[in-house]
Design a protein around this motif. Structure first.
Motif, PDB file in Angstrom:
ATOM      1  N   ARG A  89       0.871  -1.195  -0.094  1.00 25.87           N
ATOM      2  CA  ARG A  89       0.117  -0.009   0.003  1.00 25.87           C
ATOM      3  C   ARG A  89       0.793   1.405   0.207  1.00 25.87           C
ATOM      4  O   ARG A  89       0.456   2.162  -0.887  1.00 25.87           O
ATOM      5  N   LYS A  92       2.289   1.437  -3.146  1.00 20.04           N
ATOM      6  CA  LYS A  92       1.343   2.124  -4.406  1.00 20.04           C
ATOM      7  C   LYS A  92       1.067   3.690  -4.194  1.00 20.04           C
ATOM      8  O   LYS A  92       1.060   4.478  -4.998  1.00 20.04           O
ATOM      9  N   GLU A  93       1.034   4.082  -2.912  1.00 16.71           N
ATOM     10  CA  GLU A  93       0.751   5.389  -2.619  1.00 16.71           C
ATOM     11  C   GLU A  93       1.872   6.337  -3.051  1.00 16.71           C
ATOM     12  O   GLU A  93       1.789   7.332  -3.571  1.00 16.71           O
ATOM     13  N   GLU A  96       1.687   6.422  -6.759  1.00 16.42           N
ATOM     14  CA  GLU A  96       0.610   7.378  -7.127  1.00 16.42           C
ATOM     15  C   GLU A  96       1.171   9.014  -6.998  1.00 16.42           C
ATOM     16  O   GLU A  96       0.935   9.898  -7.652  1.00 16.42           O
TER      17      GLU A  96
END
Length: 201
Positions: A89, A92-93, A96
């Motif tokens: 996560r 991914k953050e 992004e």
């Protein structure tokens, strides 16, 4: 942590092997008993052996599972999965965030590129106009200098022409006078000149 998980896996594997071995022994002893046919004299003894065999298998399985500590193993695996999921996560953050940052920088670059192109275009146009103005000024200076030089040449040519005309007129007048004046006319002109001189004194 990894070594602990590896030893637990070996323990679980050993327990599974013991369980399978016990089941094989039970099935062999059962097959041996059923093969005798009608002789049932040792049924109680056989039942006792089977019970002992089953009890040993349960005890061994219990000891192995207790040493392995299934709850701790599952909890450890669950924690590993949670940690890995949290890392994914976070990754991914982060990805992004980097993607949005790159998009923003790309938009800013596009805007600045347009501004730079417009600035270069304006500077080029100003430079073009300046060069044209300089060229026009230089052409005007060249025309003015050429006109001045032409006027000087014209005046010089006029002066030469006047001198030549005066010289030619004098020569022609001399020729005309030389042809028109005779010796008698010359004597008369000399006499008149002398008389004028005499009257003047």
């Amino acid at each position: 942590m990894i070594g602990n998980v590896g030893s637990r896996r070996r323990m679980v594997l050993a327990g599974v092997v013991l369980l399978i071995g016990s089941l094989i022994l039970c099935s062999l002893s059962f097959a041996a008993e059923t093969g005798h046919g009608a002789d049932r004299t040792g049924d109680l003894l056989d039942l006792l052996y089977r019970f002992i065999n089953f009890a040993l298998m349960v005890i061994i399985l219990y000891v192995v599972l207790k040493k392995v500590n299934i709850k701790a193993l599952l909890a450890s695996r669950s924690e590993e999965l949670k940690t890995r999921l949290a890392e994914l996560r976070t990754g991914k953050e982060e990805a992004e965030r980097k993607y949005k940052d790159l998009e923003k920088r790309l938009r800013e670059f596009e805007q600045s590129r347009e501004g730079i192109i417009e600035q270069f275009r304006a500077e080029g146009l100003a430079e073009k106009n300046r060069l044209i103005a300089e060229a026009e000024e230089r052409v005007k200076q060249i025309f003015d200098q050429a006109e001045t030089a032409v006027q000087r040449e014209i005046e010089s040519a006029k002066d030469r022409l006047r001198r030549e005309m005066i010289g030619l007129a004098a020569e022609n007048a001399e020729k005309i006078l030389a042809n028109a004046v005779t010796d008698r006319d010359q004597n008369r002109l000399v006499d008149e000149f002398i008389e004028r001189l005499g009257k003047g004194h």
